[in-house]
Write a protein that holds these residues in place. Structure first.
Motif, PDB file in Angstrom:
ATOM      1  N   THR A  23      68.935  62.893  25.908  1.00 20.76           N
ATOM      2  CA  THR A  23      70.299  63.197  25.426  1.00 20.76           C
ATOM      3  C   THR A  23      70.992  61.960  24.870  1.00 20.76           C
ATOM      4  O   THR A  23      71.932  62.079  24.093  1.00 20.76           O
ATOM      5  N   ILE A  24      70.521  60.774  25.266  1.00 23.63           N
ATOM      6  CA  ILE A  24      71.205  59.567  24.780  1.00 23.63           C
ATOM      7  C   ILE A  24      70.376  58.835  23.740  1.00 23.63           C
ATOM      8  O   ILE A  24      70.799  57.862  23.159  1.00 23.63           O
ATOM      9  N   ASP A  25      69.195  59.374  23.486  1.00 24.23           N
ATOM     10  CA  ASP A  25      68.259  58.679  22.600  1.00 24.23           C
ATOM     11  C   ASP A  25      68.267  59.320  21.213  1.00 24.23           C
ATOM     12  O   ASP A  25      67.267  59.342  20.526  1.00 24.23           O
ATOM     13  N   ASN A  26      69.396  59.862  20.852  1.00 25.34           N
ATOM     14  CA  ASN A  26      69.515  60.605  19.592  1.00 25.34           C
ATOM     15  C   ASN A  26      68.947  59.800  18.420  1.00 25.34           C
ATOM     16  O   ASN A  26      69.315  58.679  18.199  1.00 25.34           O
ATOM     17  N   GLY A  27      68.030  60.406  17.663  1.00 29.06           N
ATOM     18  CA  GLY A  27      67.518  59.721  16.483  1.00 29.06           C
ATOM     19  C   GLY A  27      66.237  58.960  16.716  1.00 29.06           C
ATOM     20  O   GLY A  27      65.592  58.521  15.772  1.00 29.06           O
ATOM     21  N   GLN A  28      65.813  58.832  17.976  1.00 24.90           N
ATOM     22  CA  GLN A  28      64.641  57.997  18.258  1.00 24.90           C
ATOM     23  C   GLN A  28      63.366  58.795  18.508  1.00 24.90           C
ATOM     24  O   GLN A  28      62.325  58.205  18.727  1.00 24.90           O
ATOM     25  N   LEU A  29      63.452  60.115  18.509  1.00 19.23           N
ATOM     26  CA  LEU A  29      62.289  60.908  18.905  1.00 19.23           C
ATOM     27  C   LEU A  29      61.347  61.109  17.725  1.00 19.23           C
ATOM     28  O   LEU A  29      61.477  62.038  16.952  1.00 19.23           O
TER      29      LEU A  29
END
Ligand SMILES: Cc1cc2nc3c(=O)[nH]c(=O)nc-3n(C[C@H](O)[C@H](O)[C@H](O)COP(=O)(O)OP(=O)(O)OC[C@H]3O[C@@H](n4cnc5c(N)ncnc54)[C@H](O)[C@@H]3O)c2cc1C
Ligand code: FES
Length: 242
Positions: free
Chosen positions: A73-79
């Motif tokens: 939920t806090i790693d937006n954009g990194q997946l």
């Protein structure tokens, strides 16, 4: 294309990510084994909730339980695709005719993909209105959608594993949810007048490797111990030793 993470219910999030290679081959009932980042050692299994292969989008819906899911939920954009990997597990079988989907709580999530690919009705059960998910999505994808909550705050009051179901119009039933719910679905099918449709259940066990090597995820079946990650997660319910 950036990931889109949004909260859709109490402690439950939807994550959409651009992963065209994954979207092109994923089947309903399969899961991804995700490297959540943030120093989490083991990958975490999440079912494929939905896929739009035309635009390469893959959607997951998950509850925040611990470090891994919180990180998503806090790693937006990194997946990135390397952190999602390939679709894993067997998925639901092909069925001719109408399928009844029975989803309990978070168990509704993997069934949405099935709702889009099969001719379906859906029976969805939640603890209460705050934890209800994906009802508009199922309404758009299915013929009939019935919603139950235990406290009656949304839909009808009751637990979906204890209601009387007319199985006669269905060629198969797909169920996903807590183990006790799945077992009750199995009992309900057994007690139904014959012929009853086959019931396919999506099982959940803790996982380590995710590809069949470590045996952390085994569950007892009539053919011995089966690996939920490789032989499942979908099993014909009569095969499972409850
Ligand atoms: C095939 C499969 C598909 C899944 N699909 C989804 C999904 O679509 N959406 C979703 O929200 N969850 C799903 N899960 C459960 C999800 O994998 C766990 O909630 C997640 O791994 C927890 O990771 P965490 O780091 O946040 O929590 P952790 O810190 O690893 O654990 C926090 C708590 O969650 C419990 N937990 C960890 N793994 C599991 C598990 N596999 N089953 C039940 N409890 C667990 C732990 O015992 C602990 O109490 C799925 C599990 C499997 C096996
Ligand atoms: S998680 Fe290793 S065998 Fe299933």
């Amino acid at each position: 294309m950036p990931n889109v993470v949004r909260q859709i219910a109490e402690n439950i999030f939807s994550l959409e990510t651009y992963a065209p290679e994954f979207a092109a081959v994923a089947k309903p009932g399969q899961f991804a084994h995700i490297d959540c980042g943030g120093g989490t050692y083991l990958r975490r299994p999440l079912s494929v909730c939905d896929v739009d292969a035309n635009i390469g989008l893959v959607r997951f819906v998950f509850e925040v339980k611990g470090k891994g899911t919180r990180q998503l939920t806090i790693d937006n954009g990194q997946l990135t695709i390397s952190r999602i990997g390939s679709p894993l597990g067997n998925g639901f079988p092909p069925i001719e005719g109408r399928v009844l989907l029975i989803g309990g709580g978070l168990g509704a999530a993997p069934l949405l993909f099935a709702a889009r690919r099969y001719d379906t009705d859906a029976l969805l059960g939640f603890a209460d209105a705050h934890r209800a998910i994906l009802i508009p999505d199922f309404s758009a994808a299915c013929g009939n959608v019935s919603v139950f909550t235990i406290d009656g705050s949304l839909g009808k009051t009751g637990m979906i594993d204890f209601i009387n179901i007319d199985y006669s119009k269905y060629s198969a039933v797909f169920a996903c949810g807590p183990r006790a719910m799945l077992h009750n679905c199995q009992l309900s099918i057994i007690n139904y007048q014959l012929p009853s449709p086959p019931l396919y259940v999506s099982m959940e066990e803790h996982m380590a490797c995710g590809y069949g090597a470590c045996l952390v995820c085994v569950c007892a079946t009539k053919s011995g111990y089966s690996r939920v990650c490789k032989d499942g997660p979908v099993f014909e319910s009569g095969e499972v030793i409850w």
